[in-house]
Design an enzyme around this catalytic site. Structure first.
Site, PDB file in Angstrom:
ATOM      1  N   HIS A 126      -8.062  -5.628   3.520  1.00  0.00           N
ATOM      2  CA  HIS A 126      -9.398  -5.966   3.418  1.00  0.00           C
ATOM      3  C   HIS A 126      -9.415  -7.693   3.947  1.00  0.00           C
ATOM      4  CE1 HIS A 126     -10.644  -3.015   1.089  1.00  0.00           C
ATOM      5  NE2 HIS A 126      -9.587  -3.074   0.257  1.00  0.00           N
ATOM      6  N   GLN A 167     -15.323  -1.898   4.934  1.00  0.00           N
ATOM      7  CA  GLN A 167     -14.519  -2.082   3.890  1.00  0.00           C
ATOM      8  C   GLN A 167     -13.367  -2.389   4.489  1.00  0.00           C
ATOM      9  OE1 GLN A 167     -12.410   0.388   1.963  1.00  0.00           O
ATOM     10  NE2 GLN A 167     -13.690   0.768   0.249  1.00  0.00           N
ATOM     11  N   ARG A 211      -7.528   7.356   7.191  1.00  0.00           N
ATOM     12  CA  ARG A 211      -7.619   5.668   6.807  1.00  0.00           C
ATOM     13  C   ARG A 211      -6.354   5.267   6.410  1.00  0.00           C
ATOM     14  NH1 ARG A 211      -8.263   2.957   1.717  1.00  0.00           N
ATOM     15  NH2 ARG A 211      -9.771   1.286   1.947  1.00  0.00           N
ATOM     16  N   GLN A 255      -5.697   1.818  -4.452  1.00  0.00           N
ATOM     17  CA  GLN A 255      -3.887   1.684  -4.160  1.00  0.00           C
ATOM     18  C   GLN A 255      -3.389   0.775  -5.123  1.00  0.00           C
ATOM     19  OE1 GLN A 255      -3.047   1.239   0.053  1.00  0.00           O
ATOM     20  NE2 GLN A 255      -0.672   1.223  -0.603  1.00  0.00           N
ATOM     21  N   SER A 277     -12.023  -0.166  -3.548  1.00  0.00           N
ATOM     22  CA  SER A 277     -11.210  -0.112  -2.206  1.00  0.00           C
ATOM     23  C   SER A 277     -11.130   1.432  -1.875  1.00  0.00           C
ATOM     24  CB  SER A 277      -9.996  -0.657  -2.404  1.00  0.00           C
ATOM     25  OG  SER A 277      -9.241  -0.567  -0.820  1.00  0.00           O
ATOM     26  N   LEU A 278     -10.075   2.104  -1.871  1.00  0.00           N
ATOM     27  CA  LEU A 278      -9.752   3.292  -1.479  1.00  0.00           C
ATOM     28  C   LEU A 278     -10.498   4.499  -2.652  1.00  0.00           C
ATOM     29  CD1 LEU A 278      -7.861   5.865  -0.777  1.00  0.00           C
ATOM     30  CD2 LEU A 278      -6.505   5.316  -2.723  1.00  0.00           C
TER      31      LEU A 278
END
Lengths: 180, 455
Positions: free
Chosen positions: B202, B251, B118, B13, B93-94
């Site tokens: 996170h 995560q 998510r 993102q 991440s994503l």
């Protein structure tokens, strides 16, 4: 005085889409010029944008438009270019883009001749849109060069042309001083 | 053909921008967009073509958009030699979800449903408790750890959230906690930049999102990986299908160990070429800092995909400028794309082949086609944005301090630009020397300022 696009055609070698000047609104031969341009989203820079918002007018083309006003001023000087010559943007310093310009806006370019050398002219000025300053040019150097020489330079092998400035400012000396 | 082992990388993102689907809308792989819309119940085509930046800031919409672009790009490469040479994957991440699709751990459908769940869970968590994130430029991990620990002892909440690259760490936490770290940053010669996100991703503040995601994970089938995927949470390569439910859950609250992830790809798994699939080169600038000698390539549009898959005339060895897209400002040379050849610290070599079909040659000049000098200035600005996308991509041309045009540039010329840049008075100063095969063409010095500094 007012000069329409037909007369500008006679002063400049530029043609659409790179003829970026509509009208000369004031001209004092060899001293200063005021010229106008209506920016347009019909110009090819906007062609591939597939319906997105038009976006700001490319700043470098605003400067090109201003330089064309400068070239018109030089073309009216006694030593102006002949059909065998081209006026080329050779150098500039202190060119500030104050606020972005947008298609649809009417730009007024104001150019003064600072100095005219043999094959080089020094000009300055600014551009405004409805009283808002969009561009100022501390110094621009326009070179008057024979078309013939340019073509020759284009075909010489690598290394031959080296760093020969378009404006021949190194030879002019005075122009080099102004440029620093 | 002796192709190097390649790793596919996927951004997370933050890379989204309005109109980012434009380059792909006419490509065959665009059909994926309709499929994702069906699976998730979101109008993804609307998000990729017409949604404005404000809409795309919403956590769940941003995530499904970025994920879908990754799927479209991946689909365009299906069956190509590039994919055959992929030996590992990773996503930031994503981006990890797209990496799992690339490695056949998840089907595109299952991954899309997980990403949607998510995104919703994270958005709800941010609505429950606001949060913030800030990038600390110039910070090493130990300093960032010390700063966050110091703020936590005074009762505020802030943690290290991404360890992205040498000198680039992101912190995350309560708004007050992140601001407290940002306030201390200048004393340590660190520049803090607040990131435009809604929550403390996170970090432990995301723990409430874990339940929502857990439900979706429980309903998902994971398969063994075709090639290893290096996980954000532990920076280890995984092939077993059993590891992922817990890795994906963790995560949400654990730091992204991107620096270590890239090192494992390069050093342990032997990946020589790192290929980013996304709307712009987003993780590659980090990769450059982590592994300066790696070969890097961004696939941002169908043209790049074609060249990368060997269908074009040559395999790219460089980063190519994205095709002109809706979100980018108009330019005098819309057809001539720039390529980043090399980059070393604050200098780079960028080249551009001046397309003979550029519209401006029609009028500059009839019978004597010469590139206007001003277009070279535009090339320098674009080259700077390509070479340093993190700092310079959003800037505008503010001042031409000096420009000298030394010899004409003609249609078809290859112009090589040697660039150097440094910070200057709140913006950037960029100097460039330009040459064609005939010798020097121009010398240019520009000031570039960020959009916020516009008046």
């Amino acid at each position: 005085m007012t000069t329409d696009a037909n007369q500008i055609d006679g002063l400049l070698p530029h043609r659409p889409p790179m003829l970026l000047l509509d009208e000369i609104t004031m001209l004092q031969d060899g001293v200063r010029i005021t010229a106008q341009r209506r920016l347009s989203a019909d110009e090819p820079w906007y062609a591939s944008r597939q319906g997105a918002a038009a976006g700001p007018y490319p700043p470098v083309l605003l400067l090109e438009s201003w330089c064309q006003a400068a070239a018109c001023l030089l073309a009216t000087c006694a030593t102006g270019s002949t059909p065998a010559e081209l006026m080329l943007f050779a150098a500039a310093s202190g060119v500030t883009f104050h606020t972005p310009a947008a298609p649809g806006e009417l730009v007024e370019h104001r150019v003064s001749l600072v100095r005219l050398l043999e094959e080089t002219a020094i000009v300055d000025g600014d551009a405004v849109i409805g009283g808002r300053r969009v561009l100022s040019v501390e110094q621009a150097i326009i070179a008057i060069r024979p078309k013939q020489g340019l073509v020759a330079a284009d075909t010489s092998p690598p290394g031959v042309t080296q760093e020969r400035p378009l404006a021949a400012v190194a030879a002019a000396g005075t122009a080099e001083d102004v440029l620093r | 053909m002796n192709d190097p082992a390649a790793a596919l990388l996927f951004p997370g993102q933050g890379v989204q921008r309005s109109g980012m689907g434009e380059p792909w809308r006419d490509s065959p792989s665009w059909q994926v967009v309709g499929e994702v819309s069906e699976w998730t119940g979101e109008d993804v085509e609307e998000l990729l073509l017409r949604a404005d930046d404000e809409t795309l800031r919403r956590t769940d919409l941003a995530q499904i958009s970025v994920f879908t672009i990754a799927l479209v790009t991946l689909e365009s490469l299906a069956g190509t030699s590039l994919i055959e040479h992929v030996t590992a994957c990773a996503g930031h991440s994503l981006g990890e979800y797209a990496a799992l699709v690339a490695a056949d751990v998840l089907t595109p459908r299952d991954a899309a449903i997980l990403v949607a769940a998510r995104g919703r869970a994270m958005r709800q968590a941010t609505q429950r408790q606001a949060g913030a994130m800030a990038a600390l430029i110039g910070a090493e991990l130990d300093v960032a750890e010390a700063l966050t620990a110091e703020v936590r002892t005074s009762g505020d909440e802030v943690w290290v959230a991404n360890i992205n690259a040498p000198g680039q760490v992101v912190v995350s936490g309560a708004v007050s906690g992140v601001r407290a770290v940002a306030a201390m940053a200048p004393q340590h010669a660190i520049k803090a930049i607040e990131l435009p996100v809604a929550g403390a991703f996170h970090s432990p503040l995301m723990s409430s999102a874990q339940d929502g995601l857990q439900e979706a994970i429980a309903a998902t089938t994971f398969a063994a990986a075709r090639v290893p995927v290096v996980a954000n949470v532990d920076a280890r390569p995984h092939v077993s299908r059993h590891a992922w439910p817990s890795l994906l859950r963790c995560q949400l609250t654990a730091p992204v160990r991107w620096d270590q992830t890239v090192r494992v790809l390069c050093d342990e798994l032997g990946c020589e070429c790192l290929v980013e699939l996304g709307p712009s080169a987003n993780v590659l600038p980090m990769v450059r800092r982590i592994a300066p000698r790696s070969k890097r390539m961004a696939i941002t549009d169908p043209g790049a995909a074609e060249r990368a898959s060997g269908q074009g005339e040559e395999r790219p060895t460089s980063i190519t400028e994205p095709e002109i897209a809706a979100g980018q400002p108009p330019r005098s040379l819309p057809r001539s794309a720039l390529r980043l050849r090399t980059r070393d610290g604050d200098s780079a070599v960028v080249e551009v082949d001046i397309d003979t079909d550029e519209a401006l040659f029609d009028g500059h000049f009839p019978g004597l086609r010469i590139l206007p000098g001003v277009s070279l200035i535009e090339c320098v600005q674009r080259a700077a944005a390509l070479a340093e996308p993190r700092d310079l991509a959003g800037t505008r041309l503010s001042v031409i301090e000096k420009a000298r045009f030394l010899s004409p540039v003609l249609p078809g010329d290859r112009v090589t630009m040697h660039l150097r840049w440094n910070t200057h008075d709140g913006g950037w100063r960029c100097s460039a020397q330009l040459a064609t095969s005939r010798g020097s063409a121009a010398r240019v010095r520009l000031l570039l300022t960020t959009a916020e500094e516009q008046r």
